[in-house]
Design an enzyme around this catalytic site. Structure first.
Site, PDB file in Angstrom:
ATOM      1  NE  ARG A 105      -4.279  -1.448   0.212  1.00  0.00           N
ATOM      2  CZ  ARG A 105      -4.447  -2.537  -0.522  1.00  0.00           C
ATOM      3  NH1 ARG A 105      -3.486  -2.901  -1.364  1.00  0.00           N
ATOM      4  NH2 ARG A 105      -5.550  -3.263  -0.430  1.00  0.00           N
ATOM      5  CD  GLU A 123      -3.057   2.986  -5.506  1.00  0.00           C
ATOM      6  OE1 GLU A 123      -4.084   2.430  -5.934  1.00  0.00           O
ATOM      7  OE2 GLU A 123      -2.081   2.360  -5.091  1.00  0.00           O
ATOM      8  CG  HIS A 127      -3.217  -0.978  -6.990  1.00  0.00           C
ATOM      9  ND1 HIS A 127      -3.554  -0.245  -5.880  1.00  0.00           N
ATOM     10  CD2 HIS A 127      -3.259  -2.272  -6.595  1.00  0.00           C
ATOM     11  CE1 HIS A 127      -3.794  -1.059  -4.865  1.00  0.00           C
ATOM     12  NE2 HIS A 127      -3.616  -2.310  -5.281  1.00  0.00           N
TER      13      HIS A 127
END
Length: 331
Positions: free
Chosen positions: A243, A272, A293
């Site tokens: 993350r 994000e 991602h």
């Protein structure tokens, strides 16, 4: 008389095989065009659904949970993590939370290894030179990268993905080191030939490659802070497929700009889908490899995630404890 099917609201478009099975088993309300739900739409879903199936991009916070209808009893997250959900608030309201652990282990470990190689061997830069028709031919000193065999890999977070990465990295001749909240069982440690560091600071200072593979929790926010990043060797590289919030992006950008780190490979970002403009500039300068991602993005992985969601819903609706229940004490 047949039992009424539960209303299951799915916030994003899922693989067709998963959606078809959901329609067979539940009164499933699907997201046909994959447009992320607005806040108002999420509120409406919370008020009407028996089960909500959100994804990592849906922020199910305390304010949203406070508006849930009495009938909402399960939030079945389509994702391995639950940092997008205020689990404590959900449990306090009597809402069970589940996730989809384990099914993305190999996919994410594969991508982490790919990023280590991409940064060390300048793969993305080399591919761009070919596609931009800039290659003038081979020469002895051109496009030199770094050998990874014989180097030390420090894994931050030695759960399923960290261990899968360790097995892959060992095959490439990397020496395996790790820092974890809890030390592994000695048999696992021995099988992985892994060296444990109870001090993250001490491990970071000695590694050639550092991979972030721990979950994002309040305790791991900016775990790799500016101070800790400064401990890394200037010829080290950092890879993050966990993350974005775990790494202080601004500090990382400053160090890469100053040449205080050799490079970075990032599949996740702190805000994000926005990506730090400084990181984008560094990517254009081939000093960092950035991906959107996609660490878990395989057909097989997404189908397996959907199957986990379905099993959790079906088990819960049948009056049993779902296999992937998440409790605040687990975070």
């Amino acid at each position: 008389m047949s039992k009424k099917k539960p209303l299951v609201v799915v916030t994003r478009k899922l693989p067709a095989v998963v959606e078809t099975r959901m329609r067979e088993l539940f009164d499933a309300r699907l997201n046909l065009d994959d447009t992320p739900m607005s806040q108002a739409a999420l509120v409406e879903a919370m008020k009407t659904a028996d089960v909500l199936v959100p994804t990592v991009t849906d922020k199910i916070d305390a304010g949203l949970i406070a508006q849930a209808g009495e009938q909402l009893r399960l939030i079945a997250n389509f994702g391995n993590g639950v940092d997008n959900i205020d689990v404590a608030s959900a449990v306090q309201r009597g809402i069970t939370v589940t996730n989809t652990p384990g099914v993305l282990t190999d996919d994410t470990a594969d991508m982490t290894m790919a990023l280590i190689l991409a940064v060390a061997r300048r793969i993305a830069e080399g591919a761009r030179i070919i596609t931009d028709d800039e290659w003038a031919g081979w020469s002895p000193n051109w496009m030199l990268g770094r050998r990874i065999t014989g180097k030390r890999l420090g894994i931050v977070g030695m759960g399923r993905i960290g261990q899968a990465l360790a097995r892959r990295a060992a095959a490439f001749g990397l020496s395996i080191h790790y820092h974890n909240r809890r030390r592994l069982d000695s048999r696992i440690e021995e099988a992985l030939d892994a060296t444990y560091w109870d001090s993250l600071d001490q491990m970071l200072a000695r590694m050639d490659v550092v991979s972030v593979n721990c979950p994002h929790t309040p305790a791991t926010y900016h775990l790799l802070s500016a101070r800790r990043l400064k401990l890394m060797k200037p010829d080290a590289i950092l890879v993050n497929t966990a993350r974005g919030e775990i790494v202080d992006e601004s500090a990382l950008s400053r160090m890469l700009e100053a040449g205080e780190l050799a490079g970075a490979g990032l599949d996740v970002f702190e805000h994000e889908p926005a990506v730090n403009p400084r990181l984008l500039k560094l990517a254009r300068q081939h000093r960092v490899v950035v991906l959107p991602h996609m660490g878990s993005a395989t057909h097989e992985g997404r189908a397996d995630m959907g199957e986990k969601v379905i099993v959790n819903i079906k088990t819960f609706m049948d009056g049993h404890k779902p296999p992937d229940r998440v409790l605040p004490s687990m975070l």
